[in-house]
Design a protein around this motif. Sequence first.
Motif, short mmCIF file in Angstrom:
data_model
loop_
_atom_site.label_atom_id
_atom_site.label_comp_id
_atom_site.label_asym_id
_atom_site.label_seq_id
_atom_site.Cartn_x
_atom_site.Cartn_y
_atom_site.Cartn_z
N GLU A 102 0.89 4.43 9.49
CA GLU A 102 1.14 3.26 8.65
C GLU A 102 1.50 3.63 7.21
O GLU A 102 2.01 2.80 6.47
CB GLU A 102 -0.05 2.30 8.67
CG GLU A 102 -1.34 2.85 8.13
CD GLU A 102 -2.20 3.56 9.16
OE1 GLU A 102 -3.39 3.78 8.88
OE2 GLU A 102 -1.69 3.91 10.25
N ALA A 136 2.93 -0.17 -1.62
CA ALA A 136 2.16 -1.02 -0.70
C ALA A 136 3.11 -1.94 0.06
O ALA A 136 2.95 -2.15 1.27
CB ALA A 136 1.13 -1.84 -1.48
N CYS A 139 4.79 0.01 2.74
CA CYS A 139 3.85 0.32 3.83
C CYS A 139 3.34 -0.94 4.51
O CYS A 139 2.55 -0.84 5.46
CB CYS A 139 2.67 1.14 3.29
SG CYS A 139 3.13 2.79 2.73
N GLU A 140 3.77 -2.08 4.03
CA GLU A 140 3.33 -3.38 4.56
C GLU A 140 1.82 -3.52 4.52
O GLU A 140 1.18 -3.93 5.49
CB GLU A 140 3.89 -3.60 5.97
CG GLU A 140 5.41 -3.62 6.00
CD GLU A 140 5.99 -3.80 7.40
OE1 GLU A 140 5.23 -3.84 8.39
OE2 GLU A 140 7.23 -3.91 7.48
N LEU A 141 1.25 -3.17 3.37
CA LEU A 141 -0.19 -3.27 3.15
C LEU A 141 -0.44 -4.02 1.84
O LEU A 141 0.37 -3.94 0.92
CB LEU A 141 -0.82 -1.88 3.00
CG LEU A 141 -0.85 -0.96 4.20
CD1 LEU A 141 -1.27 0.43 3.76
CD2 LEU A 141 -1.83 -1.51 5.23
N ASP A 145 -5.58 -2.42 -0.41
CA ASP A 145 -5.80 -1.55 0.74
C ASP A 145 -5.14 -0.19 0.55
O ASP A 145 -5.72 0.84 0.90
CB ASP A 145 -5.26 -2.20 2.03
CG ASP A 145 -6.09 -3.39 2.48
OD1 ASP A 145 -7.17 -3.62 1.90
OD2 ASP A 145 -5.66 -4.08 3.42
N LEU A 146 -3.93 -0.20 0.00
CA LEU A 146 -3.26 1.08 -0.24
C LEU A 146 -4.06 1.93 -1.22
O LEU A 146 -4.26 3.13 -0.98
CB LEU A 146 -1.83 0.87 -0.77
CG LEU A 146 -1.09 2.17 -1.12
CD1 LEU A 146 -0.84 3.00 0.14
CD2 LEU A 146 0.20 1.88 -1.84
N ARG A 149 -6.93 3.53 0.46
CA ARG A 149 -6.50 4.63 1.33
C ARG A 149 -6.10 5.86 0.53
O ARG A 149 -6.28 6.99 0.97
CB ARG A 149 -5.34 4.19 2.22
CG ARG A 149 -5.77 3.21 3.30
CD ARG A 149 -4.55 2.59 3.93
NE ARG A 149 -4.92 1.61 4.93
CZ ARG A 149 -4.69 1.76 6.22
NH1 ARG A 149 -4.11 2.84 6.68
NH2 ARG A 149 -5.05 0.82 7.06
#
Length: 156
Positions: A102, A136, A139-141, A145-146, A149
């Motif tokens: 992802e 983000a 990454c489609e987040l 959340d990114l 991570r």
Amino acid sequence: MLIDAEDYQRILGDELRKLRRSRGWTRKELNQHLQSEISLQTLATYELGTRQCSVVRLVELCVAMDELPQDLLAKVHRRVFVDEPGRVRVDLRKVVADAPPELLPLRRWAEDRLRTAGDHGPGEVALDLPALERMAELCELPTVDLIARLRRYVSR
């Protein structure tokens, strides 16, 4: 802000070892450049971060290796406190080695940055909020959340 003393000491030791090795010196050779007597075992424990050294001893080590103590401490500080206000520091090599599917856009970007920079380029970058938001999105987040991570890829 809490300081993890063990982590700080370990990183300080790592920076001392890197500095000595960058001079091409063994511990014995470093010892010969010092003002005072220090056992090789003591030098080893400083570099491993298992023994604290006094400020005076740290300055002595830095002077022997022609490094300003404040420059060495700045390196340690950047590694311990990885985030600058509004920025997240990321080790590009860790991203390339470990990014899950992802995060493929992030990994491709990191690979490109490393390739472009070559062997002598920085392996670490500080991403600001606009860069984090764009990454983000790729990454489609959600940005939050990114960022969470990316904590796996800080340089230590």
